[in-house]
Design an enzyme around this catalytic site. Sequence first.
Site, PDB file in Angstrom:
ATOM      1  N   HIS A  29       0.717  -0.956  -0.494  1.00 15.64           N
ATOM      2  CA  HIS A  29      -0.191  -0.029  -0.047  1.00 15.64           C
ATOM      3  C   HIS A  29       0.805   1.438   0.028  1.00 15.64           C
ATOM      4  O   HIS A  29       1.980   0.806  -0.001  1.00 15.64           O
ATOM      5  CB  HIS A  29      -0.779   0.316   1.268  1.00 15.64           C
ATOM      6  CG  HIS A  29      -0.475   0.609   2.649  1.00 15.64           C
ATOM      7  ND1 HIS A  29       0.687  -0.886   3.682  1.00 15.64           N
ATOM      8  CD2 HIS A  29      -0.448   0.665   2.975  1.00 15.64           C
ATOM      9  CE1 HIS A  29       1.336  -0.708   4.313  1.00 15.64           C
ATOM     10  NE2 HIS A  29       0.988   0.753   3.908  1.00 15.64           N
ATOM     11  N   ASP A  36       0.709   4.949   1.956  1.00 14.49           N
ATOM     12  CA  ASP A  36      -0.029   5.758   2.538  1.00 14.49           C
ATOM     13  C   ASP A  36      -0.588   7.022   2.602  1.00 14.49           C
ATOM     14  O   ASP A  36       0.308   7.914   1.281  1.00 14.49           O
ATOM     15  CB  ASP A  36       0.873   6.699   4.132  1.00 14.49           C
ATOM     16  CG  ASP A  36       1.777   4.760   4.357  1.00 14.49           C
ATOM     17  OD1 ASP A  36       1.215   3.771   4.801  1.00 14.49           O
ATOM     18  OD2 ASP A  36       3.036   4.869   5.164  1.00 14.49           O
ATOM     19  N   HIS A  63       4.955   0.098  -0.242  1.00 14.16           N
ATOM     20  CA  HIS A  63       5.728  -0.901   0.732  1.00 14.16           C
ATOM     21  C   HIS A  63       4.656  -1.518   0.933  1.00 14.16           C
ATOM     22  O   HIS A  63       3.487  -1.853   1.035  1.00 14.16           O
ATOM     23  CB  HIS A  63       6.193   0.484   1.424  1.00 14.16           C
ATOM     24  CG  HIS A  63       5.035   0.942   2.226  1.00 14.16           C
ATOM     25  ND1 HIS A  63       5.174   1.987   1.461  1.00 14.16           N
ATOM     26  CD2 HIS A  63       5.001   0.722   3.800  1.00 14.16           C
ATOM     27  CE1 HIS A  63       3.755   2.357   3.032  1.00 14.16           C
ATOM     28  NE2 HIS A  63       4.012   2.040   4.049  1.00 14.16           N
ATOM     29  N   ARG A  66       7.954  -9.198  15.205  1.00 14.56           N
ATOM     30  CA  ARG A  66       8.563  -7.385  14.959  1.00 14.56           C
ATOM     31  C   ARG A  66       7.513  -6.644  15.995  1.00 14.56           C
ATOM     32  O   ARG A  66       6.410  -6.750  15.295  1.00 14.56           O
ATOM     33  CB  ARG A  66       8.277  -7.665  13.345  1.00 14.56           C
ATOM     34  CG  ARG A  66       8.997  -5.836  12.837  1.00 14.56           C
ATOM     35  CD  ARG A  66       9.091  -5.802  11.355  1.00 14.56           C
ATOM     36  NE  ARG A  66       9.203  -4.820  10.504  1.00 14.56           N
ATOM     37  CZ  ARG A  66       8.382  -3.769  10.552  1.00 14.56           C
ATOM     38  NH1 ARG A  66       6.977  -3.728  10.575  1.00 14.56           N
ATOM     39  NH2 ARG A  66       9.696  -2.656   9.906  1.00 14.56           N
TER      40      ARG A  66
END
Length: 335
Positions: free
Chosen positions: A208, A210, A265, A275
């Site tokens: 996607h 941002d 990304h 993570r």
Amino acid sequence: MVALAKPAIQQFPFTKTSCKTSTLFPAIPLIDLSKPDAKTLIIKACEEFGFFKVINHGVPLEFISRLEAEAVKFFSLPLPEKAQVGPPRPFGYGNKSIGPNGDVGWVEYLLFTANQESNLQRFVSLLGKNPEKFRGALNDYLSAVKKMACEILELMADGLKIQQRNVFSKLLMDEQSDSVFRLNHYPPCPDIQSLNGINSNMIGFGEHTDPQIISVLRSNNTSGLQISLRDGSWISVPPDQNSFFINVGDSLQVLTNGRFKSVRHRVLANSSKSRVSMIYFGGPPLSEKIAPLPSLMKGHEQSLYKEFTWFEYKKSAYSSKLADNRLIHFEKIVA
């Protein structure tokens, strides 16, 4: 580094994706904010990648470690306890689902408004009996990261030779700024080891861009983040828990009339390590009109985008699928 307890894996979805990997691995642009050439290097990085890493950023490492410790503590709670502060409407705890349109990932998260006063009202229900430690860590971190984001936006204005240095940063500094903050936790995914071939990957968070102006990302030392290059290939971003990564958002692409490109990304799950990432999404007020800045239009250059308010774009973006090209509905057909 703070360790996370292993969560129950079955609560997360399993998604495969194809991965076209670049054979060349260009270095991620590295910007030292203390150096005089920072503004020039930022412009180059925004034009070529829409993404860069910053060091000497001025955010105390203590603020980073305190908030990560609080995030780890929350995500280590049993699922029923975490679920009590969800689903996000739009703020709160989310698990699996990313947005309202069917996107899923190997991720759980907490979503907050970046307005610290608004967060105050939600903390008692959101974070249990003793929310003050979490709230203090969040507010310290947000204040420092917002300050850094505004400094970067002012360096961008300098590099673009815009006379009004705060032309971008004032949108984040506005009391009505519609900025949000997200804590993501990607649990270990042992199932990756049973997948055969390099074309199978477990998606933590799907590809996607941002929609906001700028995103400021920090994660622990677990890999997973990838960015897409102009040729459509993907490169992995080496993690660095003491630095920040900056994404150009869709709104900044429009404000620069496409000179800066918002970066596509995604996050791939890790087979053995958790993570944890923290992302500040700097957005303008809902009523703010977004259009290419006249000072950046050269000669008879035409605007590539129709003017829209942030409210209009946000509504359109969040009614689409994660991977959709959200700006396509606002592009002009230039003769």
